[in-house]
Enzyme design. Structure first.
Site, PDB file in Angstrom:
ATOM      1  N   ASP A   8      -3.940  -1.241  -5.553  1.00 19.66           N
ATOM      2  CA  ASP A   8      -3.028  -0.179  -5.123  1.00 19.66           C
ATOM      3  C   ASP A   8      -3.242  -0.039  -3.616  1.00 19.66           C
ATOM      4  O   ASP A   8      -4.154   0.656  -3.175  1.00 19.66           O
ATOM      5  CB  ASP A   8      -3.353   1.130  -5.851  1.00 19.66           C
ATOM      6  CG  ASP A   8      -2.467   2.277  -5.369  1.00 19.66           C
ATOM      7  OD1 ASP A   8      -1.287   2.041  -5.045  1.00 19.66           O
ATOM      8  OD2 ASP A   8      -2.970   3.418  -5.315  1.00 19.66           O
ATOM      9  N   GLU A  67       0.590  -3.635  -6.304  1.00 21.84           N
ATOM     10  CA  GLU A  67       1.746  -2.744  -6.402  1.00 21.84           C
ATOM     11  C   GLU A  67       2.675  -3.035  -5.235  1.00 21.84           C
ATOM     12  O   GLU A  67       2.246  -3.164  -4.086  1.00 21.84           O
ATOM     13  CB  GLU A  67       1.297  -1.288  -6.380  1.00 21.84           C
ATOM     14  CG  GLU A  67       2.423  -0.321  -6.692  1.00 21.84           C
ATOM     15  CD  GLU A  67       1.935   1.097  -6.857  1.00 21.84           C
ATOM     16  OE1 GLU A  67       1.552   1.462  -7.983  1.00 21.84           O
ATOM     17  OE2 GLU A  67       1.931   1.820  -5.852  1.00 21.84           O
ATOM     18  N   ASP A 139      -6.408   6.553  -6.988  1.00 25.09           N
ATOM     19  CA  ASP A 139      -6.089   5.229  -6.458  1.00 25.09           C
ATOM     20  C   ASP A 139      -6.698   4.117  -7.304  1.00 25.09           C
ATOM     21  O   ASP A 139      -6.084   3.064  -7.492  1.00 25.09           O
ATOM     22  CB  ASP A 139      -6.545   5.111  -4.991  1.00 25.09           C
ATOM     23  CG  ASP A 139      -5.792   6.086  -4.096  1.00 25.09           C
ATOM     24  OD1 ASP A 139      -4.563   5.941  -3.981  1.00 25.09           O
ATOM     25  OD2 ASP A 139      -6.428   6.984  -3.524  1.00 25.09           O
TER      26      ASP A 139
END
Length: 186
Positions: A8, A67, A139
């Site tokens: 992420d 991502e 996160d």
């Protein structure tokens, strides 16, 4: 066995999570956050690259999932996020990993059942799916969700949901967990 590194990316914090996907099961290996100091962006990008390179060297994942960038109101923020993603992707490809990219909505859909899920819902489902004793930081949970999404895409964890049923994008029931529409059942 597929060891998957989920990322992420962020220019201030980059979450990471590693899972081992075998058949219809996913096992938690590790997760965390690379916290980046204030300062020039090139130095922060180097920290992302170096930290992920070290992580890859230590755990030897077989594939990596990142991502994808989302639309941001501030174009400068989107550019910084894109550069952080680039540093992460470069670390993966430099180590010879195949790299997949997933939109945030697809990750949420894959793990929670709705692309509009919030951070706490992602944390809840990651905790349940990986049978963790406590929820990981936001996160790190997002990175683990990216890894779980990639596992499902690869087909290595196709039965990972363990019988979760969805209705109108919300959890209807989760055998063994006792959930209805994302809330504990009494």
């Amino acid at each position: 066995m597929t060891l998957i590194l989920g990322i992420d990316p962020g220019s201030r914090k980059t979450g990471f999570g590693i899972i081992n996907a075998v058949g219809a099961k996913a096992e938690y290996i590790t997760s965390g956050i690379i916290r980046l100091p204030e300062g020039a962006l090139p130095e922060r990008l180097k920290i992302i690259f170096d930290s992920l390179s070290t992580l890859i060297s230590e755990y030897r994942p077989t594939t990596m999932a990142v991502e994808d960038i989302f639309l941001a109101r501030d174009p400068r923020a989107a550019l910084k996020l894109g550069q952080a993603r680039g540093a992460a992707i470069a670390a993966g490809t430099n180590a010879g990993l195949s790299v997949a990219e997933y939109a945030a909505r697809l990750v949420k859909q894959s793990v929670v059942g709705t692309g509009a899920a919030n951070k706490s819902q992602v944390q809840f489902m990651v905790t349940r799916l990986l049978k963790l004793s406590a929820a990981p930081a936001e996160d790190a949970a997002d990175a683990l969700a990216v890894a779980l999404c990639h596992a499902r895409t690869l087909g290595t964890a196709s039965g990972l949901s363990g019988g979760i049923q969805y209705s109108r994008g919300r959890i209807k029931s989760m055998p063994g967990v006792g959930c209805e529409q994302g809330s504990p059942v009494k």
